[in-house]
Enzyme design. Structure first.
Site, PDB file in Angstrom:
ATOM      1  N   ASN A 290      -3.219  -8.155  -0.303  1.00  0.00           N
ATOM      2  CA  ASN A 290      -4.122  -8.740  -1.315  1.00  0.00           C
ATOM      3  C   ASN A 290      -4.234  -7.862  -2.558  1.00  0.00           C
ATOM      4  O   ASN A 290      -5.039  -8.142  -3.448  1.00  0.00           O
ATOM      5  CB  ASN A 290      -5.510  -9.031  -0.718  1.00  0.00           C
ATOM      6  CG  ASN A 290      -6.272  -7.759  -0.378  1.00  0.00           C
ATOM      7  OD1 ASN A 290      -5.746  -6.656  -0.512  1.00  0.00           O
ATOM      8  ND2 ASN A 290      -7.513  -7.915   0.053  1.00  0.00           N
TER       9      ASN A 290
ATOM     10  N   GLY B 280       0.816  -1.215   0.000  1.00  0.00           N
ATOM     11  CA  GLY B 280       0.000   0.000   0.000  1.00  0.00           C
ATOM     12  C   GLY B 280       0.846   1.259   0.000  1.00  0.00           C
ATOM     13  O   GLY B 280       2.085   1.201  -0.015  1.00  0.00           O
ATOM     14  N   PHE B 281       0.156   2.363   0.049  1.00  0.00           N
ATOM     15  CA  PHE B 281       0.842   3.662  -0.009  1.00  0.00           C
ATOM     16  C   PHE B 281       1.818   3.826   1.162  1.00  0.00           C
ATOM     17  O   PHE B 281       3.031   3.979   0.969  1.00  0.00           O
ATOM     18  CB  PHE B 281      -0.216   4.774  -0.049  1.00  0.00           C
ATOM     19  CG  PHE B 281       0.299   6.121   0.316  1.00  0.00           C
ATOM     20  CD1 PHE B 281       1.366   6.680  -0.371  1.00  0.00           C
ATOM     21  CD2 PHE B 281      -0.276   6.838   1.354  1.00  0.00           C
ATOM     22  CE1 PHE B 281       1.860   7.932  -0.021  1.00  0.00           C
ATOM     23  CE2 PHE B 281       0.207   8.083   1.706  1.00  0.00           C
ATOM     24  CZ  PHE B 281       1.282   8.629   1.020  1.00  0.00           C
TER      25      PHE B 281
ATOM     26  N   TYR C  76     -16.088   2.882   9.906  1.00  0.00           N
ATOM     27  CA  TYR C  76     -14.627   2.771   9.767  1.00  0.00           C
ATOM     28  C   TYR C  76     -13.965   3.155  11.091  1.00  0.00           C
ATOM     29  O   TYR C  76     -13.079   2.464  11.597  1.00  0.00           O
ATOM     30  CB  TYR C  76     -14.175   3.683   8.632  1.00  0.00           C
ATOM     31  CG  TYR C  76     -12.689   3.730   8.411  1.00  0.00           C
ATOM     32  CD1 TYR C  76     -11.975   2.578   8.121  1.00  0.00           C
ATOM     33  CD2 TYR C  76     -11.994   4.936   8.470  1.00  0.00           C
ATOM     34  CE1 TYR C  76     -10.610   2.617   7.899  1.00  0.00           C
ATOM     35  CE2 TYR C  76     -10.631   4.990   8.245  1.00  0.00           C
ATOM     36  CZ  TYR C  76      -9.948   3.830   7.962  1.00  0.00           C
ATOM     37  OH  TYR C  76      -8.597   3.881   7.749  1.00  0.00           O
TER      38      TYR C  76
ATOM     39  N   ALA D 137      -1.643  -0.183  12.983  1.00  0.00           N
ATOM     40  CA  ALA D 137      -1.868   1.120  12.358  1.00  0.00           C
ATOM     41  C   ALA D 137      -3.343   1.475  12.475  1.00  0.00           C
ATOM     42  O   ALA D 137      -4.211   0.737  12.022  1.00  0.00           O
ATOM     43  CB  ALA D 137      -1.440   1.085  10.898  1.00  0.00           C
TER      44      ALA D 137
ATOM     45  N   LEU E 260      -0.584  -3.030   8.814  1.00  0.00           N
ATOM     46  CA  LEU E 260      -1.089  -1.856   8.092  1.00  0.00           C
ATOM     47  C   LEU E 260      -2.205  -2.207   7.111  1.00  0.00           C
ATOM     48  O   LEU E 260      -2.798  -1.316   6.515  1.00  0.00           O
ATOM     49  CB  LEU E 260       0.048  -1.143   7.337  1.00  0.00           C
ATOM     50  CG  LEU E 260       0.881  -0.152   8.158  1.00  0.00           C
ATOM     51  CD1 LEU E 260       1.847  -0.858   9.086  1.00  0.00           C
ATOM     52  CD2 LEU E 260       1.678   0.770   7.234  1.00  0.00           C
TER      53      LEU E 260
ATOM     54  N   GLY F 278      -3.419  -1.661  -2.732  1.00  0.00           N
ATOM     55  CA  GLY F 278      -1.961  -1.620  -2.923  1.00  0.00           C
ATOM     56  C   GLY F 278      -1.609  -2.136  -4.314  1.00  0.00           C
ATOM     57  O   GLY F 278      -2.466  -2.643  -5.039  1.00  0.00           O
TER      58      GLY F 278
ATOM     59  N   LYS G 263     -11.870   0.536  13.506  1.00  0.00           N
ATOM     60  CA  LYS G 263     -10.494   0.807  13.919  1.00  0.00           C
ATOM     61  C   LYS G 263     -10.398   0.944  15.439  1.00  0.00           C
ATOM     62  O   LYS G 263      -9.379   0.594  16.036  1.00  0.00           O
ATOM     63  CB  LYS G 263      -9.975   2.066  13.221  1.00  0.00           C
ATOM     64  CG  LYS G 263      -9.586   1.818  11.780  1.00  0.00           C
ATOM     65  CD  LYS G 263      -8.414   0.848  11.751  1.00  0.00           C
ATOM     66  CE  LYS G 263      -7.735   0.762  10.412  1.00  0.00           C
ATOM     67  NZ  LYS G 263      -6.559  -0.136  10.488  1.00  0.00           N
TER      68      LYS G 263
END
Ligand code: UDP
Length: 320
Positions: free
Chosen positions: A32, A10-11, A147, A115, A74, A36, A151
């Protein structure tokens, strides 16, 4: 150390991978490739163990965690647009997937970094946002808050394990940006506005553009992530990871037009037109950066303008 990075394509994850390699660690990545991409891992790919797979896959996660000393978790469904469009997928990934990684890493007694996100704070009006502050969320009928809730469950799980003696820490990211942002704009206003500016299309500013964010250059995000993930002083702690310089979205749009030399106008788009009926935005978001500074010695070093210039240089190299 042998470090497993979930979401390492990912980023943010791919930059964490680069930095870990650069500082002599050996790295495995589980991703997956939903948001990303292997392109993000191009410089690292020959030097890591990359596995394309899902954090919901219990036996795969167990095998990869077993082969590591530390786990940086992450992997997540990210981006407000995604969450609002496909809340069920986001919840399953961010709750069940995270539970799998956190449960496995702690059961096997590995050092673990989880994260999390500044979205945790919801729409609180207390600024700056400190790690122990109340969370202020809207109704469950507003998908966005799922979301934040998912988290928060991850954070609670991580902290409950820390309370029973496991080496776990949590970071909350504040609007990271930089090279490798997805040009389709997933998860970041910076990517979306930069793509529009470079195409000389109108820059879509949601609402009146007076909502603010604190944009954090990804090299800074990575710096603090690695401190929190490997430093013993971070165990059992939650850290805001961010720059505390506050910018309105309208000002961001103007700076992007300026940095890119674009001829684009700014166009205002209602939240409802972009995200559907009943969407709620966070109107201000500013991190209290004292804990990361005092306990981990982390201070964000790259300002917005410098970060936008670096992002633009990468964008031009990559897409033209
Ligand atoms: N935004 C915008 N134009 C865009 C994309 C986003 O004005 O093309 C706004 C969005 O409504 C929010 C802010 O920019 O107020 C930051 O959005 P982003 O999705 O980057 O992250 P958030 O901080 O909301 O998670």
């Amino acid at each position: 150390m042998r470090v497993l990075v979930t979401g390492g394509a990912g980023f943010i994850g791919s930059h964490v991978v680069d930095r870990l390699l650069h500082t002599g660690h050996s790295v495995a990545v589980l991703d997956n490739l939903s948001t990303g991409s292997l392109r993000n891992l191009a410089p690292a790919l020959a030097h890591i163990n990359f596995v394309e797979g899902n954090i919901l896959d219990e036996s795969l996660v167990e095998q990869m965690v077993r082969d590591s000393d530390a786990v940086f978790h992450l992997a997540a469904a990210v981006g407000v647009g995604h969450i609002v469009q496909n809340p069920l997928n986001a919840l399953i990934t961010n709750v069940r997937g995270a539970e799998n990684v956190i449960g496995t890493a702690t059961a096997l007694d590995k050092r673990l970094l989880v994260a999390s996100t500044s979205e945790i704070y919801g729409k609180t009006t207390k600024m700056p946002m400190s790690e122990d502050d109340d969370r202020v969320l809207g109704s469950t009928t507003i998908a966005r808050w799922g979301y934040s809730t998912a988290k928060a469950i991850d954070e609670h799980l991580a902290l409950a394990h820390a309370q029973t003696g496991h080496r776990v820490s949590v970071v909350r990211y504040f609007n990271s940006f930089g090279p490798r942002l997805d040009p389709r704009g997933y998860g970041s206003v910076v990517a979306n506005l930069m793509r529009q500016a470079l195409a000389n299309e109108p820059l879509t500013v949601h609402g009146d553009g007076q909502q603010t964010r604190c944009f954090t250059y990804v090299a800074d995000t990575v710096d603090c992530t690695i401190r929190a993930g490997l430093d013993d002083r971070a165990v059992g702690r939650v850290f805001n990871v961010g720059n505390d310089h506050e910018t309105t979205i309208l000002d961001l749009a103007k700076q992007i037009i300026d940095v890119t030399g674009s001829h684009s106008p700014i166009s205002y788009l209602s939240y409802e037109a972009r995200y559907g009926k009943g969407f709620e935005d966070t109107l201000r978001r500013v991190p209290d950066v004292a804990r990361a500074r005092d306990e981990l010695g982390f201070v964000a070093a790259v300002g917005l303008r410098e970060g936008l210039q670096r992002t633009l240089a990468w964008w031009r190299d990559t897409y033209t």
